[in-house]
Design a protein around this motif. Structure first.
Motif, PDB file in Angstrom:
ATOM      1  N   VAL A 134      -8.825  -0.464   8.403  1.00 46.56           N
ATOM      2  CA  VAL A 134      -8.950  -1.600   7.108  1.00 46.56           C
ATOM      3  C   VAL A 134      -7.726  -0.910   6.046  1.00 46.56           C
ATOM      4  CG1 VAL A 134      -8.909  -3.658   5.537  1.00 46.56           C
ATOM      5  CG2 VAL A 134      -9.716  -3.821   7.737  1.00 46.56           C
ATOM      6  N   LEU A 135      -8.748   0.399   5.092  1.00 48.32           N
ATOM      7  CA  LEU A 135      -8.380   0.833   4.323  1.00 48.32           C
ATOM      8  C   LEU A 135      -7.332   1.763   5.145  1.00 48.32           C
ATOM      9  CD1 LEU A 135     -11.534   2.136   2.690  1.00 48.32           C
ATOM     10  CD2 LEU A 135     -10.185   0.746   1.377  1.00 48.32           C
ATOM     11  N   TYR A 136      -6.904   2.473   6.535  1.00 50.35           N
ATOM     12  CA  TYR A 136      -6.173   3.605   6.676  1.00 50.35           C
ATOM     13  C   TYR A 136      -4.678   2.741   7.358  1.00 50.35           C
ATOM     14  CZ  TYR A 136      -4.473   7.499   9.347  1.00 50.35           C
ATOM     15  OH  TYR A 136      -3.874   8.306   9.791  1.00 50.35           O
ATOM     16  N   THR A 137      -5.288   1.515   7.476  1.00 47.86           N
ATOM     17  CA  THR A 137      -3.995   0.401   7.915  1.00 47.86           C
ATOM     18  C   THR A 137      -3.283   0.528   5.946  1.00 47.86           C
ATOM     19  OG1 THR A 137      -4.815   0.144   9.502  1.00 47.86           O
ATOM     20  CG2 THR A 137      -2.759  -1.434   8.104  1.00 47.86           C
ATOM     21  N   ALA A 138      -3.564   0.098   4.875  1.00 49.12           N
ATOM     22  CA  ALA A 138      -3.239  -0.063   3.712  1.00 49.12           C
ATOM     23  C   ALA A 138      -2.803   1.265   3.451  1.00 49.12           C
ATOM     24  CB  ALA A 138      -4.514  -0.334   2.455  1.00 49.12           C
ATOM     25  N   ALA A 139      -3.381   2.178   3.966  1.00 52.47           N
ATOM     26  CA  ALA A 139      -2.866   3.646   3.195  1.00 52.47           C
ATOM     27  C   ALA A 139      -1.802   4.084   4.502  1.00 52.47           C
ATOM     28  CB  ALA A 139      -4.040   4.515   3.631  1.00 52.47           C
ATOM     29  N   VAL A 140      -1.877   3.630   5.150  1.00 54.54           N
ATOM     30  CA  VAL A 140      -0.704   3.985   5.995  1.00 54.54           C
ATOM     31  C   VAL A 140       1.220   3.420   5.294  1.00 54.54           C
ATOM     32  CG1 VAL A 140       0.661   3.681   8.236  1.00 54.54           C
ATOM     33  CG2 VAL A 140      -1.210   4.950   8.279  1.00 54.54           C
ATOM     34  N   TYR A 141       0.986   1.775   4.913  1.00 56.89           N
ATOM     35  CA  TYR A 141       1.337   0.783   4.361  1.00 56.89           C
ATOM     36  C   TYR A 141       2.343   1.538   3.146  1.00 56.89           C
ATOM     37  CZ  TYR A 141       3.346  -3.273   2.712  1.00 56.89           C
ATOM     38  OH  TYR A 141       4.506  -3.851   1.889  1.00 56.89           O
TER      39      TYR A 141
END
Length: 501
Positions: free
Chosen positions: A122-129
């Motif tokens: 979840v954190l990684y997805t937000a970082a990529v966004y």
């Protein structure tokens, strides 16, 4: 609905950032949460973080699975935990978050590492966004989607995401490094609220610095290079807050180094000498003499701290007095500076491992899957395999890459300086900061531990290399290296904001 209508709906409602985030989330979910589950085997480092956080190795055949097989379930200590933390790491924060979710949704006796993987995903997805949003803001959809596809190809690679199902701190390093870059670029673009992005920058930089002792220089580098953040916006409150954050990062960087336990200091010092200074020395005995160490310790050349049978006990009082106490980080750095040939060999050795995202020693499958010992997945591994195969693995290439990247961004930096637009000055210092952070990963690895487990120790470099390379390629695609910057009003001194309590 016709194909044309679908395309129009898609381009209207799905931004490049959303596309990249969705792609990374979907691929990572398939890799980590759909059988056969992908993770990373323990190379012997897990004990440093497990026991102090209330976990233990519960599989009866765990010892036979070292390096070869991924284990997803561990025991939760039920009574008083007498084990102190072996080391201080921000990684513990995420482990305890996962343990809380595990207890709420699964079990109070068995810990499933996939709860940790879910938090990281979840954190990684937000970082990529945030990263792709910063790079593609105000670009056409066509160009933006091509950059989003590049982000998916690079950052959904299982060479990176397999770490999420492990107890290695590289997961924290990757996510926080990406958030540092993303928040810095969003400040540069004047996208979102400045205070919110400054908070993301501060927290992610703090967690990155404290994720592992090797990252102690990160806080110092970000504090020094990040001074430019103070000047991108007017107002005493903003300047004071930013200066306080940078001072805090500097102090945390120093503190992270000071708090390294003596046990791990000795392990790293042992390898720094036996797997570094002595390894390529033409005369190991003379080299030891230069450090004021008895030449008889040349027998330790090329040995490893963990060998079960050694010439001398690595934890003995003899080594403590006559060996470890005679040198440190500074004296080893001075030795390499006065022996450039030897330093060059070590830097090239480091470069050969610096482009490998997934260390070759650790397998990715559970033993129940039936794969041979140490088998690694090739699922969505195109980028990591391509990078490992094609990257010129010399330190000279790293120098050339650094000069080319900085040269490409220099014209816009000079133009921003001349125009006195301090917000637009930020991009080159941000990129320089990440390059220095990556180079610190190499230098600390070889000076602090020789060639011991280099491909894993240099993860900070490979992550920084990929982030900077992604930004450079994206700006080339968008023609933003020398061209006009995003249209934004010139920053004016702003009134002191009222802080709600």
């Amino acid at each position: 609905m016709s194909a044309g209508n679908i395309i129009r709906w898609f381009t209207r409602w799905v931004s490049p950032a959303a596309l990249a985030a969705a792609g990374v989330f979907l691929i990572t979910t398939i890799a980590l949460f759909v059988p056969p589950y992908i993770g990373m085997a323990d190379n012997g480092d897990y004990f440093r973080i497990l026991y102090g956080n209330g976990l233990y190795f519960s599989a009866p055949d765990y010892n036979s699975q070292y390096l070869g097989y991924f284990v997803k379930q561990y025991g939760l200590l039920q009574y008083f935990n007498e084990n102190g933390a072996a080391l201080f790491s921000s990684q513990s924060l995420f482990i305890h978050m996962a343990m809380f979710l595990n207890g709420m949704l699964h079990s109070t006796e068995v810990f499933d590492i996939r709860f940790q993987a879910a938090i990281y995903t979840v954190l990684y997805t937000a970082a990529v966004y945030l990263l792709v949003e910063a790079v593609t803001w105000k670009l056409s959809r066509g160009i933006g989607y091509s950059i989003a596809a590049l982000a998916i190809f690079m950052f959904a690679d299982t060479g990176y995401t397999a770490y999420f199902s492990s107890f290695y701190s590289e997961s924290v390093v990757l996510i926080m490094a990406m958030l540092v870059v993303a928040s810095g670029l969003l400040l540069y673009r004047k996208r979102y609220n400045d205070y919110a992005m400054l908070a993301v920058f501060a927290v992610s930089a703090l967690l990155l610095t404290t994720s592992k002792q090797q990252n102690a220089p990160v806080g110092v580098i970000m504090a020094i290079v990040g001074v430019v953040l103070v000047w991108i916006r007017g107002g005493r409150a903003y300047k004071s807050l930013t200066a306080s954050i940078l001072i805090g990062l500097f102090v945390v960087g120093i503190g992270t180094y000071v708090l390294i336990p003596k046990e791990f200091v000795n392990i790293n010092k042992y390898h720094a000498m036996t797997r570094g200074v002595l390894m390529d020395s033409p005369d190991p005995e003379a080299t030891l003499k230069a450090f004021g160490i008895d030449k008889q310790f040349a027998v330790l050349n090329r040995s490893i701290y963990y060998h079960p049978y050694t010439t001398v006990d690595v934890d003995s009082e003899l080594l403590d007095k006559e060996f470890y106490s005679q040198y440190g980080f500074g004296s080893i750095l001075a030795y390499y500076l006065t022996h450039p040939d030897q330093a060059g060999k070590m830097l090239n050795l480091a470069a050969r491992s610096g482009f490998t995202i997934r260390p070759p020693a650790m397998g990715n499958y559970e033993i129940s899957v039936g794969k041979p010992f140490g088998t690694q997945t090739v699922f969505f591994s195109g980028y990591s395999l391509l990078k490992d195969a094609l990257a010129p693995k010399t330190f000279g290439f790293i120098i050339i890459w650094t000069l080319v990247v900085m040269g490409l961004y220099m014209p816009s930096f000079i133009a921003a300086i001349r125009a006195r637009r301090m917000r637009l000055v930020l991009r080159l210092p941000l990129i320089t900061m990440m390059i220095l952070v990556g180079l610190s990963g190499i230098l600390v690895s070889i000076i602090g531990a020789g060639d011991a487990d280099l491909s894993k120790h240099e993860f900070l470099f490979t992550a920084s290399f990929d982030l900077v390379s992604f930004l450079t390629i994206a700006d080339l695609i968008a023609r933003r290296l020398w061209g006009a910057q995003p249209a934004e009003p010139e920053d004016e001194p702003e009134a002191e904001p009222e802080l709600a309590l």
